[in-house]
Every structure is written in C-alpha cells, then in structure tokens.
Design a protein around this motif. Sequence first.
Motif, PDB file in Angstrom:
ATOM      1  N   ALA A  97       0.810  -1.218   0.000  1.00 56.15           N
ATOM      2  CA  ALA A  97       0.000   0.000   0.000  1.00 56.15           C
ATOM      3  C   ALA A  97       0.843   1.268   0.000  1.00 56.15           C
ATOM      4  N   ASP A  98       2.088   1.195   0.510  1.00 53.41           N
ATOM      5  CA  ASP A  98       2.960   2.370   0.550  1.00 53.41           C
ATOM      6  C   ASP A  98       3.781   2.540  -0.726  1.00 53.41           C
ATOM      7  N   GLY A  99       3.529   1.693  -1.742  1.00 59.08           N
ATOM      8  CA  GLY A  99       4.256   1.775  -2.999  1.00 59.08           C
ATOM      9  C   GLY A  99       5.496   0.919  -3.061  1.00 59.08           C
ATOM     10  N   GLY A 100       5.871   0.318  -1.929  1.00 62.50           N
ATOM     11  CA  GLY A 100       7.011  -0.587  -1.909  1.00 62.50           C
ATOM     12  C   GLY A 100       6.612  -1.996  -2.301  1.00 62.50           C
ATOM     13  N   TYR A 101       7.413  -2.981  -1.839  1.00 59.24           N
ATOM     14  CA  TYR A 101       7.175  -4.363  -2.242  1.00 59.24           C
ATOM     15  C   TYR A 101       7.432  -5.299  -1.073  1.00 59.24           C
ATOM     16  N   ILE A 102       6.660  -6.387  -1.031  1.00 62.17           N
ATOM     17  CA  ILE A 102       6.882  -7.471  -0.077  1.00 62.17           C
ATOM     18  C   ILE A 102       7.253  -8.714  -0.874  1.00 62.17           C
ATOM     19  N   ILE A 103       8.294  -9.403  -0.437  1.00 61.03           N
ATOM     20  CA  ILE A 103       8.859 -10.549  -1.137  1.00 61.03           C
ATOM     21  C   ILE A 103       8.949 -11.707  -0.153  1.00 61.03           C
ATOM     22  N   ALA A 104       8.655 -12.907  -0.606  1.00 58.29           N
ATOM     23  CA  ALA A 104       8.797 -14.090   0.244  1.00 58.29           C
ATOM     24  C   ALA A 104       9.447 -15.212  -0.540  1.00 58.29           C
ATOM     25  N   GLY A 105      10.268 -15.988   0.161  1.00 57.55           N
ATOM     26  CA  GLY A 105      10.953 -17.123  -0.445  1.00 57.55           C
ATOM     27  C   GLY A 105      11.623 -17.954   0.610  1.00 57.55           C
ATOM     28  N   ASP A 106      12.872 -18.385   0.333  1.00 55.86           N
ATOM     29  CA  ASP A 106      13.605 -19.171   1.324  1.00 55.86           C
ATOM     30  C   ASP A 106      15.081 -18.794   1.308  1.00 55.86           C
ATOM     31  N   THR A 107      15.779 -19.181   2.384  1.00 63.32           N
ATOM     32  CA  THR A 107      17.177 -18.801   2.563  1.00 63.32           C
ATOM     33  C   THR A 107      17.945 -19.857   3.346  1.00 63.32           C
ATOM     34  N   THR A 108      19.193 -20.086   2.950  1.00 64.94           N
ATOM     35  CA  THR A 108      20.143 -20.822   3.790  1.00 64.94           C
ATOM     36  C   THR A 108      21.210 -19.891   4.345  1.00 64.94           C
ATOM     37  N   SER A 109      21.170 -18.635   3.943  1.00 67.10           N
ATOM     38  CA  SER A 109      22.188 -17.670   4.384  1.00 67.10           C
ATOM     39  C   SER A 109      21.894 -17.112   5.766  1.00 67.10           C
ATOM     40  N   PHE A 110      20.614 -16.994   6.096  1.00 69.77           N
ATOM     41  CA  PHE A 110      20.198 -16.371   7.343  1.00 69.77           C
ATOM     42  C   PHE A 110      19.233 -17.298   8.075  1.00 69.77           C
ATOM     43  N   GLY A 135      11.282 -19.891  11.011  1.00 70.45           N
ATOM     44  CA  GLY A 135      11.584 -21.313  10.966  1.00 70.45           C
ATOM     45  C   GLY A 135      12.622 -21.694  11.993  1.00 70.45           C
ATOM     46  N   LYS A 136      12.949 -22.993  12.019  1.00 71.50           N
ATOM     47  CA  LYS A 136      13.998 -23.496  12.903  1.00 71.50           C
ATOM     48  C   LYS A 136      15.026 -24.247  12.072  1.00 71.50           C
ATOM     49  N   LYS A 137      15.499 -25.403  12.553  1.00 71.24           N
ATOM     50  CA  LYS A 137      16.629 -26.057  11.891  1.00 71.24           C
ATOM     51  C   LYS A 137      16.216 -27.007  10.771  1.00 71.24           C
ATOM     52  N   GLY A 138      14.927 -27.126  10.519  1.00 69.82           N
ATOM     53  CA  GLY A 138      14.470 -28.003   9.446  1.00 69.82           C
ATOM     54  C   GLY A 138      14.400 -27.286   8.111  1.00 69.82           C
ATOM     55  N   TYR A 139      13.474 -27.737   7.265  1.00 66.50           N
ATOM     56  CA  TYR A 139      13.248 -27.114   5.962  1.00 66.50           C
ATOM     57  C   TYR A 139      11.955 -26.310   6.042  1.00 66.50           C
ATOM     58  N   ASP A 140      12.078 -24.999   5.894  1.00 61.92           N
ATOM     59  CA  ASP A 140      10.936 -24.095   5.947  1.00 61.92           C
ATOM     60  C   ASP A 140      11.050 -23.141   4.762  1.00 61.92           C
ATOM     61  N   ALA A 141       9.981 -23.045   3.964  1.00 59.46           N
ATOM     62  CA  ALA A 141      10.021 -22.224   2.753  1.00 59.46           C
ATOM     63  C   ALA A 141       8.669 -21.582   2.532  1.00 59.46           C
ATOM     64  N   ALA A 142       8.683 -20.368   1.976  1.00 64.33           N
ATOM     65  CA  ALA A 142       7.460 -19.640   1.646  1.00 64.33           C
ATOM     66  C   ALA A 142       7.280 -19.610   0.145  1.00 64.33           C
ATOM     67  N   TYR A 143       6.060 -19.911  -0.306  1.00 70.49           N
ATOM     68  CA  TYR A 143       5.749 -19.878  -1.726  1.00 70.49           C
ATOM     69  C   TYR A 143       4.796 -18.749  -2.102  1.00 70.49           C
ATOM     70  N   ALA A 156       2.319 -18.307   3.084  1.00 70.30           N
ATOM     71  CA  ALA A 156       2.019 -19.743   3.009  1.00 70.30           C
ATOM     72  C   ALA A 156       3.212 -20.480   2.447  1.00 70.30           C
ATOM     73  N   GLY A 157       3.458 -21.683   2.989  1.00 71.72           N
ATOM     74  CA  GLY A 157       4.569 -22.488   2.514  1.00 71.72           C
ATOM     75  C   GLY A 157       4.567 -23.868   3.128  1.00 71.72           C
ATOM     76  N   VAL A 158       5.770 -24.374   3.411  1.00 69.65           N
ATOM     77  CA  VAL A 158       5.927 -25.704   3.990  1.00 69.65           C
ATOM     78  C   VAL A 158       6.897 -25.636   5.158  1.00 69.65           C
ATOM     79  N   THR A 159       6.772 -26.623   6.066  1.00 68.13           N
ATOM     80  CA  THR A 159       7.679 -26.704   7.209  1.00 68.13           C
ATOM     81  C   THR A 159       7.947 -28.143   7.597  1.00 68.13           C
TER      82      THR A 159
END
Length: 450
Positions: A97-110, A135-143, A156-159
């Motif tokens: 709504a503020d003209g910016g962007y929201i992004i979701a995905g997954d990371t192993t860096s952080f 997430g924690k130490k498993g596999y967690d990803a946002a689609y 929404a994603g998987v855990t």
Amino acid sequence: SPTTTENTTAVKDSPTTTENVPALSFTETFGGKASDIARSVQQTADGGYIIAGGTASYGAGLTDAYLVKTDGGGNEEWSQTFGGEGYDEAFSVQQTADGGYIIAGDTTSFGAGGWDIYVIKTDREGNEEWYQTLGKKGYDAAYAVQQTADGGYIIAGVTTSFSTGDYDAYLVKIDEEGNEEWSQIFGDTENDGAHSVQQTADGGYIIAGGTASYGAGGWDTYVIKTDEEGNEEWYQTFGGVAFDIAWSVQQTTDGGYVITGNAESFGTGSNDVYVIKIDGEGFEEWSRTFGGEEYDESYSIRQTADGGYIIAGSTESFGVAPGHDAYVIKLNGEGFEEWYQTFGGVAYDRAYAGQQTTDGGYVIAGSTNSFGAGDYDFYLVKTDGEGVVNDLTPDLTPDTTPDQTEKDVTDSLPKTFGGERYDTAVSIQQTTDGGYIIAGRTESFGAGGN
C-alpha cells in the motif's frame, strides 16, 4: 522499521481493464550467464511490472533473491538482489500500500539453520527496509505472500521444523514490521504443503497446495479455508489415485474459489493442467483438464474482468518441439477454453505467474532457456487481449546494469539433475569428503508417478 499506512489494503491483484485501448505486446529477458528464474509478476500502480525470482548470475551468494522493476514497455528501470553466501530465492512478490514491495521465499544464508522462510520488505526503489526469517533447523520455505487488510502480511509455505509428519502446510501471519503474530500448520503424518494463499472477503484465508495425508491418491489437491486467526474452518481434497496438486487459488467474484495445478489422475496425457471451481463451502462446481499427450502443467490462475480465467504454465504437448514452452490458456466463466497460446523456442521455457493487465492484455513471467544471455533467464511476456505478441523475439542485449555486477561463474555454474518432468531438491548437506549429498523428489525417474 518502515513507515506503514494504516487501514489500507494492497494494490489489487486483478486490475479493472480499460475499454478500447490497444494492448501493448512484447517479450523481454533479464539475467546473466548463469540461471535466473522468475517465479512471480504483478502489474504495478504506475503501469509497469515487478518481477521476483532467483539469480545465480548476480548477488553475493550461490543464488540470491532477484527483483526486477520494468516500465510499461518491459524496459528495466532497476533491479536488486537480496541474500548472503548461501542459497536464497524469491517465490512471490506484491506491491504494498505504501508503494514498496513485499517478497517471500527461502534462505540458507540467514535464520536458525537449514532452510528458513525469507521475507523482505523494500521501498518503491527496491531498497531493503527490513527482512525477517521464520523457521527453525528443518526445511521451511514460503511460496506465497500477500498484504492483509490490517497492513500486515500472510505467508504460506511448507515446514519440517514444526510439522506433525514429514512436511506440513505452514501459514504465518506477521505484522507490518515483520514480527510474527501467529502461525498454523495443516496436515498429518505424510507430506503436505501450501503453495498459494489469499485473504478472503470475510477476513479469513484460502490456501491451496498438495497432500499425501488425505484424499484418494498418492497426492491430492489440498484446499483449506481458515478464519482470521488461521483456525481451520474446512478443508477439501480433489484428485484421483495418482499425483494431483494445486499451485494457485483465488477467491472469485461469486464468493467461491478457483484453483489450478497439475493432474496425473485425469486428462489425456501423462500430466495435465487441472482447474477446479468450488463454491464458498468448498464443494466442487466443475473441474476441467487441459493439455495433450505429453506433460503439461499450470502454476497460476487469475479471474479476468469478463468473469473468465487466465492460466499460466508450461506445455510439452504444444508449441516448438523439443522441450517445454510457456503455456497460457484463457477460459470463460464456465471453465471452457476460449484460446491458448505458447511462447518459447527449441529449449525449455516456462511460465510461473500471470495476470490480466489494465489495458485488457496479459502479463506472464517465468524462465527461458531458448532466449537471453545465459542458462535460464527471466522471461517476461506481455500479450494483447487474445494472447498475441506482435514481436516474439526478445531483446537479447545483456541486462547487466550499474547496480548489478555479474559474478564470475566460469567455475561455479549451478548444476542441474533431472529429466523431462518435475524434479526438485528439498535438502542438501556437505559431506566429509567435501562433496554434497542432495535429496528430493522426482517424476522423471523411478517406479512410480513421484
């Protein structure tokens, strides 16, 4: 923390069309010498487009989340990468709504370890305002991610970190600064996942994905309706005895829902595009399959201004052989095909996202191995109202810009493994000999459907 606007909602996903204005058409590619794959696209308030995915050509790590902003003609205005030294990717983007962007995905860096959900908020120029991992130490990803009516976000994603079985569908609500408000998991002792989410007119949420815990077959399409706190109100499964899965859901103007994905149980080929229309309580009104004798799939569906639907995916049955082509299908309100188009060349080309644009045409984003500067490139296709592009040859000028310096990938090109169907990795670990062990799933090899 970013400044947010209260009591506003995000830019609408399906814009109202403008009558009697000729629809612009073009194709463009973006990327470097390595693999760059677009997963999400949206028309922005200024008439341009925002595209998100992953890049191995640019950025700090093995792969980075990659955000590209274009004008209405598909010309790049700016691009940004996000990530660290590991694997990072974006699967969903929306203008806020503020003209910016929201992004979701997954990371192993952080994050906490393994793979974590990766959420990034940017300003209107793509500059990071904040990021959050979940997430924690498993596999967690946002689609999928969407801004909600209260200014926060639903993901929404998987855990596997919080699951009752192997993989579970995972729904997370965060506030406007990225702080978790609540989360819910859905599924049972087998594999289950969420691939798409939308806030509904009653303030709750509709989720679509796949389940091996419930239903008639190995995998079934899995649709869940929740209240505003993520508590399940009902769920439904759709499919047969083989592998059937949903990748996209949207609430329709009649208060029901439309879902698309893939079906091995029905149709004419080894895998077909699968579209299901349900009412507000989740009961099927109709379902259709589309495709030929080979492997065809869909990843995105959106309702159009005329009450019909636009679908984006890929096809092995139609288009330029061999390989896959991007596959766009227009349906009427009853789910019957009005037209289809394919886009691509002699290699592998896919569409992962699409929507109707304000001029009555359509915008599609995905990946191309036929055109562009490298292995796979972002592939942006803008069509007229009949799915036609007047100039099908993309601008092949390399897309390196002052804010994106291409990495030296001579000795570090990503490796791919698989065949002609859907193959994906879900876990990787370095071994004591310095190599790597990877596990996932395959439809190309083995004894069964998946």
